[in-house]
Write a protein that holds these residues in place. Structure first.
Motif, PDB file in Angstrom:
ATOM      1  N   PRO A 420      -0.931  77.253 -18.330  1.00 27.46           N
ATOM      2  CA  PRO A 420      -0.164  76.796 -19.493  1.00 27.46           C
ATOM      3  C   PRO A 420      -0.824  77.262 -20.790  1.00 27.46           C
ATOM      4  N   VAL A 421       0.009  77.679 -21.732  1.00 24.37           N
ATOM      5  CA  VAL A 421      -0.506  78.165 -23.008  1.00 24.37           C
ATOM      6  C   VAL A 421      -1.227  77.056 -23.760  1.00 24.37           C
ATOM      7  N   TRP A 426      -5.992  74.457 -26.229  1.00 22.83           N
ATOM      8  CA  TRP A 426      -6.831  73.265 -26.190  1.00 22.83           C
ATOM      9  C   TRP A 426      -8.295  73.649 -26.069  1.00 22.83           C
ATOM     10  N   ALA A 427      -8.613  74.596 -25.173  1.00 19.40           N
ATOM     11  CA  ALA A 427     -10.001  75.011 -24.979  1.00 19.40           C
ATOM     12  C   ALA A 427     -10.554  75.675 -26.238  1.00 19.40           C
ATOM     13  N   LYS A 428      -9.784  76.556 -26.841  1.00 21.61           N
ATOM     14  CA  LYS A 428     -10.247  77.238 -28.046  1.00 21.61           C
ATOM     15  C   LYS A 428     -10.441  76.256 -29.194  1.00 21.61           C
ATOM     16  N   ALA A 476      -7.318  77.491 -38.672  1.00 14.46           N
ATOM     17  CA  ALA A 476      -7.907  78.781 -38.310  1.00 14.46           C
ATOM     18  C   ALA A 476      -7.314  79.305 -37.012  1.00 14.46           C
ATOM     19  N   LEU A 477      -7.134  78.428 -36.032  1.00 20.65           N
ATOM     20  CA  LEU A 477      -6.554  78.852 -34.754  1.00 20.65           C
ATOM     21  C   LEU A 477      -5.085  79.220 -34.918  1.00 20.65           C
ATOM     22  N   GLY A 478      -4.359  78.457 -35.736  1.00 21.53           N
ATOM     23  CA  GLY A 478      -2.941  78.754 -35.939  1.00 21.53           C
ATOM     24  C   GLY A 478      -2.716  80.071 -36.654  1.00 21.53           C
ATOM     25  N   TYR A 479      -3.425  80.298 -37.753  1.00 19.44           N
ATOM     26  CA  TYR A 479      -3.281  81.578 -38.463  1.00 19.44           C
ATOM     27  C   TYR A 479      -3.765  82.742 -37.605  1.00 19.44           C
ATOM     28  N   GLY A 480      -4.817  82.519 -36.821  1.00 17.41           N
ATOM     29  CA  GLY A 480      -5.275  83.576 -35.934  1.00 17.41           C
ATOM     30  C   GLY A 480      -4.267  83.926 -34.857  1.00 17.41           C
ATOM     31  N   THR A 481      -3.443  82.961 -34.472  1.00 16.43           N
ATOM     32  CA  THR A 481      -2.389  83.231 -33.483  1.00 16.43           C
ATOM     33  C   THR A 481      -1.217  83.973 -34.110  1.00 16.43           C
ATOM     34  N   PHE A 482      -0.874  83.652 -35.338  1.00 18.80           N
ATOM     35  CA  PHE A 482       0.257  84.299 -35.996  1.00 18.80           C
ATOM     36  C   PHE A 482      -0.098  85.685 -36.531  1.00 18.80           C
ATOM     37  N   LEU A 561       2.780  74.994 -33.733  1.00 20.56           N
ATOM     38  CA  LEU A 561       3.339  76.304 -34.070  1.00 20.56           C
ATOM     39  C   LEU A 561       2.625  77.427 -33.311  1.00 20.56           C
ATOM     40  N   ALA A 562       1.309  77.292 -33.148  1.00 17.99           N
ATOM     41  CA  ALA A 562       0.566  78.309 -32.396  1.00 17.99           C
ATOM     42  C   ALA A 562       1.001  78.332 -30.940  1.00 17.99           C
ATOM     43  N   ARG A 563       1.257  77.179 -30.365  1.00 17.36           N
ATOM     44  CA  ARG A 563       1.725  77.135 -28.979  1.00 17.36           C
ATOM     45  C   ARG A 563       3.100  77.779 -28.851  1.00 17.36           C
ATOM     46  N   GLN A 564       3.997  77.474 -29.771  1.00 16.71           N
ATOM     47  CA  GLN A 564       5.320  78.095 -29.737  1.00 16.71           C
ATOM     48  C   GLN A 564       5.233  79.608 -29.928  1.00 16.71           C
ATOM     49  N   ARG A 565       4.308  80.033 -30.770  1.00 21.10           N
ATOM     50  CA  ARG A 565       4.138  81.467 -31.007  1.00 21.10           C
ATOM     51  C   ARG A 565       3.677  82.183 -29.746  1.00 21.10           C
ATOM     52  N   LEU A 566       2.698  81.620 -29.038  1.00 21.73           N
ATOM     53  CA  LEU A 566       2.220  82.252 -27.805  1.00 21.73           C
ATOM     54  C   LEU A 566       3.280  82.207 -26.714  1.00 21.73           C
TER      55      LEU A 566
END
Length: 572
Positions: A420-421, A426-428, A476-482, A561-566
């Motif tokens: 699961p994404v 979660w780990a990161k 940071a994690l969200g912007y790094g995903t987008f 949003l990061a989860r939806q992006r992945l």
């Protein structure tokens, strides 16, 4: 692969350094001609932020310099001392960045295998790579110097001729650390293979920062803020007029600029700058002509494989058993990826030195002199809260923001698996949030102890910085995903992208909001307690509750949003 020390082929065509730089110039020019979707938006955002930063820096420096100029006896001395301290910091940064950039440009670049086998003269290769190293390492410092030097020119009415003089002064100032860093890198690679020299650069970084701290402490800038510490006014003027480091280029630049603006002869420091630059470039030319091919040959050797300490792993596995098999393995994967990348963990040495300097300098704040009350000592931690938040945001940009991009091609394996994404995010998130939380508590707690604040201020500071850690990590994690950069070869370059800039802008805004919601009512409570006024607990409950809601929303929304992006990337 040519043998070490092989001379260039006689009678071959060698167009000089420009022939080696021309292809990269043409690539950069073609890249600017072919625009992609979103390029205009990025240019507007980056240009607006840069213009705003330049304007603020110029206005602040100009106001300070005009205040210095109003002091007829010591104004010029204060201006020269301020410029020397700023250039000392910039010079240390330039030396470190040029040393790191020279390792890649001279020994680890992809096109070097072709150039090593081609009939290219060593002098042309050295000049081309030196120019490339200086440009890549100095452009940001040069941009930071533009508003500062402009403020000096406007404050002292330098005129248009000052622009030409500033170019003549700062060109050798930027060239000296490039030549010196390239020479240091050559000596290191001749002793150690370049792929192990990456690990040694962490030690160099620590030594460079430690040297900067020693030089900065030798200058003792806190004395300048407290003239009453001197026996008389003449001792204060003598401390200003005496160069802290007369053998450093930063002192020569400040001396040349101030003398020129005052209408005095400035040819001596200018001559010293150009002479030092010419000597270092000449020495580097000779060193690279004799030792580059041998060093490049050694650079192709891999680092010796260290035995994996299998006995050290079970204790960590047992410590993370409560997470379950899936989450435990994801967390261990993140830790292994971080430990294997020397460009990542070596930054911790530099970070540790900077944080020690940050905490230690709190002791030198003038908080025990006349006019300093218990009230002021308890209000300063709220300013420290904003500064600590900015430090955490910078660390998150360096280590959390690139985490998705560093997956690279391995992300395709994770996408094709039944993983699961949300578990990956979660780990990161927790691998980044837990160290940041420990660092935040130590940083704020140590500074509060040094400031001897009241228990109420201490508690508010710790709770506020704890609440800031989680949204900063999530952002940071969200912007790094987008805004990922899966093709990047250097993790240090990922935070300098457009997404990293947007993250820092958002993080600064979040820090300002939380500091306002938590610091302002708490500061009012401290003031009321100090003067014996009535205090209403509701004045604290509402702003604190709003701060908690802001932090919770800034944590949950980026992760969602990061989860939806992945997930959308996986479906695409």
């Amino acid at each position: 692969m040519p043998e070490a020390g092989m001379p260039p082929v006689a009678g071959t065509m060698d167009g000089g350094a420009w022939s080696l730089l021309r292809p990269k110039w043409q690539m950069a020019r073609n890249r600017t001609r072919h625009h992609q979707q979103g390029d205009l938006r990025r240019i507007v955002v980056v240009g607006s932020v840069a213009l705003l930063f330049w304007s603020a820096t110029f206005a602040l420096a100009l106001r300070l310099l005009r205040y210095f100029r109003s002091a007829e006896d010591i104004g010029a001395l204060l201006a020269a001392k301020l410029l020397a301290m700023i250039l000392l910091s910039f010079g240390s940064i330039l030396l470190l960045s040029n040393t790191i950039a020279a390792l890649s440009n001279f020994f680890l670049a992809r096109d070097l295998d072709q150039l090593a086998a081609a009939p290219v003269r060593s002098g042309s290769l050295y000049r081309a790579r030196l120019a490339e190293t200086a440009l890549h390492s100095s452009w940001m410092v040069a941009l930071l110097l533009v508003p500062l030097v402009g403020a000096y020119g406007v404050a002292y009415r330098g005129g248009l001729d000052f622009v030409l003089f500033a170019l003549a002064v700062f060109v050798p100032f930027l060239l000296i650390p490039a030549a010196l860093g390239s020479a240091v890198t050559l000596l290191l690679v001749n002793v150690f293979p370049a792929r192990r020299t990456r690990d040694l650069l962490s030690v160099i970084a620590a030594m460079a920062v430690a040297g900067l701290v020693l030089l900065f402490r030798a200058a003792r800038p806190e004395q300048l803020a407290r003239p009453e510490g001197f026996a008389n006014f003449m001792q204060f003027v003598a401390a200003l007029d005496t160069p802290s480091s007369p053998w450093l280029p930063s002192e020569w630049v400040s001396e040349a600029v101030v003398k020129y603006l005052e209408g005095k002869a400035a040819w001596q420091p200018l001559l010293r700058l150009w002479a030092a630059a010419a000597v270092l470039v000449g020495v580097g030319h000779v060193l690279y002509a004799r030792g580059w091919r041998r060093a490049y040959s050694m650079a192709q050797e891999g680092a010796t494989k260290r035995g994996t300490a299998r006995s050290a792993r079970p204790w960590l596995d047992r410590a993370l058993t409560f997470l379950g098999p899936l989450r435990r393995e994801l967390v261990l994967k993140e830790l292994r990826v971080f430990a294997r990348d020397s460009t990542q963990w070596s930054q911790l040495v530099l970070l540790a030195v900077l944080l020690v300097v940050y905490v230690a300098n709190v002791r030198y704040l003038p908080l025990n002199g006349e006019g300093v009350t218990v009230l002021l000592r308890n209000l300063i931690p709220f300013l420290n809260l904003a500064l600590a938040g900015f430090v955490l945001a910078s660390i998150a940009a360096r280590f959390v923001f690139p985490s998705v991009s560093l997956e690279g091609r391995a992300l395709w394996l994770l996408r094709s698996s039944p993983l699961p994404v949300g578990e990956l995010l979660w780990a990161k998130f927790w691998v980044g949030a837990v160290p940041l939380l420990v660092l935040a508590l130590v940083l704020v707690g140590a500074t509060n102890v040094m400031l001897r604040v009241t228990p109420f201020v201490h508690l508010v500071s710790l709770v506020s910085i704890t609440a800031l850690v989680f949204p900063l990590t999530a952002l940071a994690l969200g912007y790094g995903t987008f805004y990922p950069r899966f093709d990047s070869e250097n993790a240090a370059q990922i935070p300098t992208s457009f997404g990293g800039l947007l993250f820092m802008i958002t993080a600064i805004g979040l820090i300002g909001v939380v500091a306002f919601l938590a610091g302002r009512p708490a500061a009012r409570w401290v003031v009321a307690e100090h003067f014996g006024r009535l205090r209403d607990p509701l004045d604290l409950v509402v702003p604190f509750a709003m701060g908690v809601l802001v932090c919770a929303a800034a944590t949950a929304l980026p992760l969602l949003l990061a989860r939806q992006r992945l997930e959308a990337l996986e479906r695409g």
